[in-house]
Scaffold this active site. Structure first.
Site, PDB file in Angstrom:
ATOM      1  N   GLY A 297      -6.678   9.296   9.945  1.00 37.63           N
ATOM      2  CA  GLY A 297      -7.722   8.341  10.312  1.00 37.63           C
ATOM      3  C   GLY A 297      -8.677   8.103   9.143  1.00 37.63           C
TER       4      GLY A 297
ATOM      5  CG  ASP B  19     -14.521   8.563   6.244  1.00 40.56           C
ATOM      6  OD1 ASP B  19     -13.941   9.148   5.316  1.00 40.56           O
ATOM      7  OD2 ASP B  19     -15.123   7.493   6.094  1.00 40.56           O
TER       8      ASP B  19
ATOM      9  NE  ARG C 211      -8.085   0.754  -4.402  1.00 39.85           N
ATOM     10  CZ  ARG C 211      -8.249  -0.556  -4.213  1.00 39.85           C
ATOM     11  NH1 ARG C 211      -7.820  -1.131  -3.098  1.00 39.85           N
ATOM     12  NH2 ARG C 211      -8.809  -1.297  -5.154  1.00 39.85           N
TER      13      ARG C 211
ATOM     14  CG  ASN D  59     -13.485  11.988   1.710  1.00 43.03           C
ATOM     15  OD1 ASN D  59     -13.626  11.589   0.553  1.00 43.03           O
ATOM     16  ND2 ASN D  59     -14.019  11.364   2.743  1.00 43.03           N
ATOM     17  CB  THR D  60     -17.513  14.853  -0.606  1.00 41.64           C
ATOM     18  OG1 THR D  60     -18.899  14.837  -0.304  1.00 41.64           O
ATOM     19  CG2 THR D  60     -17.257  14.081  -1.871  1.00 41.64           C
ATOM     20  CG  HIS D  61     -18.224  10.164   4.676  1.00 42.96           C
ATOM     21  ND1 HIS D  61     -17.638   8.979   4.313  1.00 42.96           N
ATOM     22  CD2 HIS D  61     -19.119   9.860   5.646  1.00 42.96           C
ATOM     23  CE1 HIS D  61     -18.151   7.998   5.038  1.00 42.96           C
ATOM     24  NE2 HIS D  61     -19.058   8.506   5.856  1.00 42.96           N
TER      25      HIS D  61
ATOM     26  NE  ARG E  60      -2.800   0.575   3.343  1.00 45.87           N
ATOM     27  CZ  ARG E  60      -3.301   1.804   3.381  1.00 45.87           C
ATOM     28  NH1 ARG E  60      -4.139   2.210   2.458  1.00 45.87           N
ATOM     29  NH2 ARG E  60      -2.987   2.628   4.349  1.00 45.87           N
TER      30      ARG E  60
HETATM   31  C1  GAR Z   1     -20.307   9.779  -2.956  1.00 45.05           C
HETATM   32  O1  GAR Z   1     -21.544   9.740  -2.307  1.00 45.05           O
HETATM   33  C2  GAR Z   1     -19.183   9.894  -1.948  1.00 45.05           C
HETATM   34  O2  GAR Z   1     -19.514  10.665  -0.822  1.00 45.05           O
HETATM   35  C3  GAR Z   1     -18.993   8.459  -1.557  1.00 45.05           C
HETATM   36  O3  GAR Z   1     -19.055   7.779  -2.767  1.00 45.05           O
HETATM   37  C4  GAR Z   1     -19.999   8.441  -3.629  1.00 45.05           C
HETATM   38  C5  GAR Z   1     -19.347   8.617  -4.974  1.00 45.05           C
HETATM   39  O4  GAR Z   1     -20.290   9.027  -5.921  1.00 45.05           O
HETATM   40  N1  GAR Z   1     -17.750   8.287  -0.870  1.00 45.05           N
HETATM   41  C6  GAR Z   1     -17.587   7.445   0.148  1.00 45.05           C
HETATM   42  O5  GAR Z   1     -18.459   6.692   0.560  1.00 45.05           O
HETATM   43  C7  GAR Z   1     -16.218   7.485   0.778  1.00 45.05           C
HETATM   44  N2  GAR Z   1     -16.207   6.785   2.020  1.00 45.05           N
HETATM   45  P1  GAR Z   1     -19.810   9.579  -7.344  1.00 45.05           P
HETATM   46  O6  GAR Z   1     -18.718   8.637  -7.879  1.00 45.05           O
HETATM   47  O7  GAR Z   1     -21.039   9.525  -8.193  1.00 45.05           O
HETATM   48  O8  GAR Z   1     -19.295  10.974  -7.150  1.00 45.05           O
END
Ligand code: GAR
Length: 205
Positions: A142, A144, A90, A106-108, A64
């Site tokens: 960490g 998230d 990842r 990051n968006t979560h 990794r």
């Molecule tokens: C989004 O909702 C993002 O927040 C999530 O994956 C989706 C991607 O959608 N990310 C996670 O869950 C990270 N832990 P997209 O490829 O259509 O933008």
């Protein structure tokens, strides 16, 4: 103008929203490249907007850490001001995070610290909560756990499947990630100064 590298793993609807926003000459940020860990369908959005992309597949590396080092080299080749993880699925290795954070966000799809990890939407449904949402946060070492920049609530409706709820979250999420990037570019959200000595702390030698 803030230059951005976006990292994705999947369909890239958030990437597309950023590309569409940045296509407006008045938007204060430009997407200079898109990176992925796989042959993600969302890379087509980059191509459609004439934005270069790169893919760094973990299975091509011994571990990794060396995968993360190559991903970092590819990202840094673009000298971005900000790196946005938009559905990058990842966990980023410590050297990657140390080199880029706090200019790494990051968006979560949940209201962190609730429901971190890869199954945030499923976990929120299983917990039976009335509402969940979106969090844009700084990536730290960490999973998230980094400082929250923006959150927005999305109600959970009776009969929601994981797909339904995630689709409703993503509608809000696209707006949240675009406005978070705009706010960072216009310094209405000010990211902390990078801790330039962090790498030395991590690699005592
Ligand atoms: C989004 O909702 C993002 O927040 C999530 O994956 C989706 C991607 O959608 N990310 C996670 O869950 C990270 N832990 P997209 O490829 O259509 O933008």
């Amino acid at each position: 103008v803030l230059s951005i590298v976006v990292l994705i793993s999947g369909g890239g609807s958030n990437l597309r929203a950023l590309l569409e926003a940045a296509a407006d000459a008045n938007f204060p940020a430009r997407i200079v490249a898109v990176g992925s860990d796989n042959d993600a369908p969302g890379l087509e959005h980059a191509e459609a907007f004439g934005v270069p992309s790169f893919t760094v597949v973990p299975t091509a590396f011994a571990d990794r850490a060396s995968w993360g080092d190559e991903l970092l080299a590819q990202v840094e080749a673009w000298s971005p001001d900000l790196v946005v993880c938009a559905g990058f699925m990842r966990i980023l290795p410590p050297r990657f995070v140390a080199a880029l954070s706090p200019n790494l966000i990051n968006t979560h799809p949940a209201l962190l610290p609730a429901f971190p990890g890869a199954h945030a939407v499923r976990d929120a449904l299983a917990a039976g909560v009335a509402e969940t949402g979106v969090t844009v946060h700084i990536v730290d070492e960490g999973v998230d756990t980094g400082p929250v920049l923006v959150q927005r609530v999305v109600p959970i409706l009776a009969g929601d499947t994981e797909f339904d709820l995630h689709e409703r979250i993503k509608i809000v999420e696209r707006d949240v990630i675009v406005s978070a990037v705009e706010s960072i570019a216009e310094r209405r959200i000010v990211l902390p100064e990078p801790a330039r000595n962090r790498q030395h702390q991590e690699n005592p030698s």
